[in-house]
Design a protein around this motif. Structure first.
Motif, mmCIF file in Angstrom:
data_model
loop_
_atom_site.group_PDB
_atom_site.id
_atom_site.type_symbol
_atom_site.label_atom_id
_atom_site.label_comp_id
_atom_site.label_asym_id
_atom_site.label_seq_id
_atom_site.Cartn_x
_atom_site.Cartn_y
_atom_site.Cartn_z
ATOM 1 N N GLU A 1 0.838 -1.198 0.000
ATOM 2 C CA GLU A 1 0.000 0.000 0.000
ATOM 3 C C GLU A 1 0.875 1.250 0.000
ATOM 4 O O GLU A 1 1.936 1.269 0.622
ATOM 5 C CB GLU A 1 -0.907 -0.010 1.225
ATOM 6 N N ALA A 2 0.418 2.293 -0.687
ATOM 7 C CA ALA A 2 1.210 3.504 -0.801
ATOM 8 C C ALA A 2 1.079 4.355 0.462
ATOM 9 O O ALA A 2 0.099 4.265 1.183
ATOM 10 C CB ALA A 2 0.746 4.300 -2.003
ATOM 11 N N SER A 3 2.076 5.187 0.735
ATOM 12 C CA SER A 3 1.958 6.138 1.838
ATOM 13 C C SER A 3 1.731 7.523 1.264
ATOM 14 O O SER A 3 2.040 7.795 0.101
ATOM 15 C CB SER A 3 3.223 6.127 2.686
ATOM 16 N N ALA A 4 1.171 8.392 2.105
ATOM 17 C CA ALA A 4 0.894 9.752 1.654
ATOM 18 C C ALA A 4 2.186 10.438 1.221
ATOM 19 O O ALA A 4 2.202 11.237 0.278
ATOM 20 C CB ALA A 4 0.213 10.533 2.768
ATOM 21 N N ALA A 5 3.295 10.110 1.896
ATOM 22 C CA ALA A 5 4.569 10.740 1.549
ATOM 23 C C ALA A 5 5.002 10.356 0.135
ATOM 24 O O ALA A 5 5.493 11.200 -0.622
ATOM 25 C CB ALA A 5 5.636 10.319 2.558
ATOM 26 N N ASP A 6 4.798 9.086 -0.242
ATOM 27 C CA ASP A 6 5.157 8.642 -1.596
ATOM 28 C C ASP A 6 4.359 9.410 -2.645
ATOM 29 O O ASP A 6 4.903 9.884 -3.641
ATOM 30 C CB ASP A 6 4.848 7.143 -1.770
ATOM 31 N N VAL A 7 3.049 9.481 -2.418
ATOM 32 C CA VAL A 7 2.194 10.140 -3.401
ATOM 33 C C VAL A 7 2.559 11.617 -3.498
ATOM 34 O O VAL A 7 2.663 12.188 -4.587
ATOM 35 C CB VAL A 7 0.710 9.961 -3.018
ATOM 36 N N ALA A 8 2.800 12.249 -2.332
ATOM 37 C CA ALA A 8 3.179 13.661 -2.335
ATOM 38 C C ALA A 8 4.483 13.865 -3.093
ATOM 39 O O ALA A 8 4.624 14.825 -3.877
ATOM 40 C CB ALA A 8 3.322 14.158 -0.898
ATOM 41 N N ILE B 1 3.859 13.764 -6.801
ATOM 42 C CA ILE B 1 3.181 14.964 -7.302
ATOM 43 C C ILE B 1 4.162 16.129 -7.394
ATOM 44 O O ILE B 1 4.163 16.896 -8.357
ATOM 45 C CB ILE B 1 1.973 15.294 -6.402
ATOM 46 N N ARG B 2 5.052 16.242 -6.389
ATOM 47 C CA ARG B 2 6.072 17.282 -6.448
ATOM 48 C C ARG B 2 6.946 17.125 -7.687
ATOM 49 O O ARG B 2 7.253 18.094 -8.370
ATOM 50 C CB ARG B 2 6.965 17.208 -5.222
ATOM 51 N N LEU C 1 -5.137 5.140 -8.068
ATOM 52 C CA LEU C 1 -4.084 6.002 -7.545
ATOM 53 C C LEU C 1 -3.453 6.817 -8.665
ATOM 54 O O LEU C 1 -3.219 8.021 -8.541
ATOM 55 C CB LEU C 1 -3.031 5.139 -6.844
#
Lengths: 314, 288
Positions: free
Chosen positions: A234-241, A244-245, A265
């Motif tokens: 499962e992905a973490s919010a930090a990975d997704v952020a 996006i950056r 996702l």
């Protein structure tokens, strides 16, 4: 000298049982391939001398596959079982034990130089080649078939395994393997040419799970993914952020779905960054016969065309 | 402080969506969880996660990998299982936990059978279950609708549901609402769970339903404050979990549920009805 070389070659392919039962003359060689891409290789090498069963079919996910009794039966009757190895097929070990097969289990990644999976997704885009040396200390990436150079090793291993199990057909297997390897070489040239036409600073793209490590290593694209190497994580919010950056800083130039994973996702990242989803890449499984990637060569063409189209079109 | 607490939600749209989605889910699911716990049906959520498989499989057989038909199929299967289990517990001697177990196992077996007949190896549940980081507009609307329906129904039938839950025989003796209310409540449970699965995944929907409720039980005996407290704990866990997931690079679902789990453990020990206080009180009583 020559003799010892031949012995070494033989030893390198026969893993579990040294001598499989010699097959009868007209009987086709019974081959089990663990998933669709290996099945395609086996069909090309074996031709009509082999009877092929593929366990995980088109668009199936070998990471989470649950075997059926029919699979165990096919396995028990098989002369040769072709698998990827490197822990790609999580279901395999138990199936081998449960089916009590006498076939030789051939790990096709034997002879492939394994690369390790990326630990972090943050590493800078553009310099895919050198960013690799010190960045990771995780497990080994099993998706070796994403590089065509490795596919040739797979094909050679398959031909050797078939020869060991069916000496009569050896010449035919070797000839098929040579012909197919030439096709692979041609495809590899086309893939390299296509990637050469993409500007250096645009060669970072996003997919949903880390399946393209070998492709990246071999052809100099950088792939970023929110999910890890298995589709189960499962992905973490930090990975997704972080992803996006990367897109916002104009480091990643296209985003793709994969045929076997949950697309939500990727769609979310696309909608947040305004990047259009560039299409579907085939990572761990071929498409059904009527799809755009029903063979390995078609898959490589489809993937590289999709990537090129999305990057140059944007 | 701003950087730590607010900036992640300002900078990233997906964080706002995750926050909105999980908060709305808490609003509806936590009170439902309180009633489930009081009825001793706390494990219903896990059973339901398996029970919806045949419905999702039917949706998949007819429409392929489309989320909407699979969700509707899952809802129908969930309602059948819940109502079937409810009917058996209502009209026979068997209790709700046993009948729920029986019905969900039948349903799960049926689902596995159907998936295998089709011969597909795609993990249907993996496709159907969402993640809190990838909430699109449809998923948000779905959660909002579920929360609204749940809260309205709870408000309208509040007295009946409380009575049904705490003393069903009393309700039956004074009103004919007993049976309908029982099934309305089961409908709410299924709606919250299946909607939650589709939008946020199993762990998050079951966890957000049960853990805050279980924690709130250690602070009060009255139902209204217990529901309010459960919702508050749910809210707190969502915010803490998302921030943890953002700053410490942890997967979001487990981070939120572990936050709620921490609240539960603390409540078990330090709650007004927890280990610490009940022990001390008994001790004083003895010495006095």
């Amino acid at each position: 000298m020559l003799k010892s070389l031949r012995l070494a070659a033989l030893m390198s392919v026969i893993t579990l049982t040294p001598f499989s039962p010699a097959s009868a003359f007209a009987e086709p060689l019974k081959v089990v391939a663990s998933f669709s891409i290996i099945g395609d290789f086996a069909r090309n090498v074996g031709g009509d001398r082999v009877e092929l069963t593929t366990l995980v079919g088109p668009d199936g996910d070998a990471h989470v596959y649950e075997p059926k009794p029919a699979d165990a039966m096919a396995m028990a009757k098989a002369d040769v079982v072709l698998v990827n190895g490197l822990h790609f097929e999580g279901f395999l070990q138990r199936l081998v034990e449960a089916s009590a097969t006498k076939a030789s289990i051939v790990e096709l990644t034997r002879g492939v130089e394994p690369i390790k999976m990326k630990e972090e997704h943050e590493h800078e885009g553009g310099d895919a080649g050198e960013g690799h040396a010190h960045h990771h200390h995780g497990d080994i990436d099993p998706h070796a078939f994403q590089s065509i150079a490795n596919a040739k090793i797979y094909v050679k291993n398959i031909a050797d395994a078939f020869c060991a199990a069916d000496a009569q057909g050896c010449d035919s297997y070797k000839a098929n393997a040579d012909a197919y390897t030439q096709k692979l070489t041609r495809t590899e040239g086309e893939v390299k040419a296509a990637i050469a036409s993409i500007p250096q600073d645009k060669r970072t793209i996003i997919t949903s799970h880390d399946a393209f490590g070998y492709f990246e290593h071999e052809y100099g694209l950088t792939f970023l993914a929110p999910e890890g190497i298995s589709t189960e994580a499962e992905a973490s919010a930090a990975d997704v952020a972080a992803l996006i950056r990367q897109v916002k800083e104009d480091k990643a130039s296209a985003i793709f779905m994969e045929n076997i994973t949950n697309a939500r996702l990727v769609e979310q990242i696309a909608s947040e960054t305004g990047l259009k989803v560039g299409g579907t890449l085939y990572s761990d499984a071929l498409s059904p016969a009527d799809g755009p990637a029903s063979t390995y060569i078609d898959m490589m063409h489809h993937n590289v065309d999709t990537i090129k189209g999305a990057i140059l079109g944007s | 402080m701003y950087d730590f607490l607010i900036a992640p939600f300002v900078e990233f749209g997906f964080m706002q969506r995750a926050l909105a989605g999980s908060l709305m889910l808490s609003l509806g699911a936590c009170p439902v969880g309180v009633f489930l716990m009081l009825r001793r049906m706390s494990l219903t959520g896990d059973a339901m996660a398996h029970a919806i498989l045949p419905g999702a499989a039917v949706g998949f057989l007819f429409f392929g990998l489309q989320i909407v038909p699979m969700t509707i199929g899952g809802l129908v299967a969930g309602v059948i299982v819940a109502v079937g289990a409810g009917a058996v517990s209502r009209f026979t001697v068997q209790k709700e936990d046993a009948s729920m177990a029986a019905f969900y196992l039948i349903s799960l077996a049926l689902g596995v059978l159907m998936v295998s007949l089709r011969g597909s190896s795609v993990d249907l549940m993996h496709v159907l279950f969402g993640t809190v980081l990838a909430l699109n507009d449809e998923a948000l609307i779905l959660i909002a609708a579920i929360a609204a329906i749940t809260l309205t129904t709870l408000l309208v039938f509040w007295r009946a549901i409380v009575a049904e839950c705490l003393d069903p025989l009393f309700l039956r003796s004074v009103s004919r609402l007993g049976t309908p209310v029982h099934f309305i409540f089961l409908g709410l449970v299924v709606l919250n769970l299946v909607g939650g699965f589709q939008a946020l995944g199993t762990l998050l929907s079951v966890g957000l339903m049960m853990l805050p409720a279980a924690a709130a039980r250690f602070w009060t005996t009255r139902v209204e404050p217990m529901c309010a407290l459960a919702v508050a704990i749910g809210f707190g866990s969502c915010i803490a979990g998302l921030l943890l997931s953002y700053h410490a690079a942890l997967p979001s679902g487990p981070a939120i549920i572990l936050s709620a789990g921490l609240v539960y453990l603390v409540s078990t020990i330090f709650g007004t009805r927890g280990v610490f206080n009940t022990r001390i009180r008994r001790h004083r009583h003895r010495t006095a």
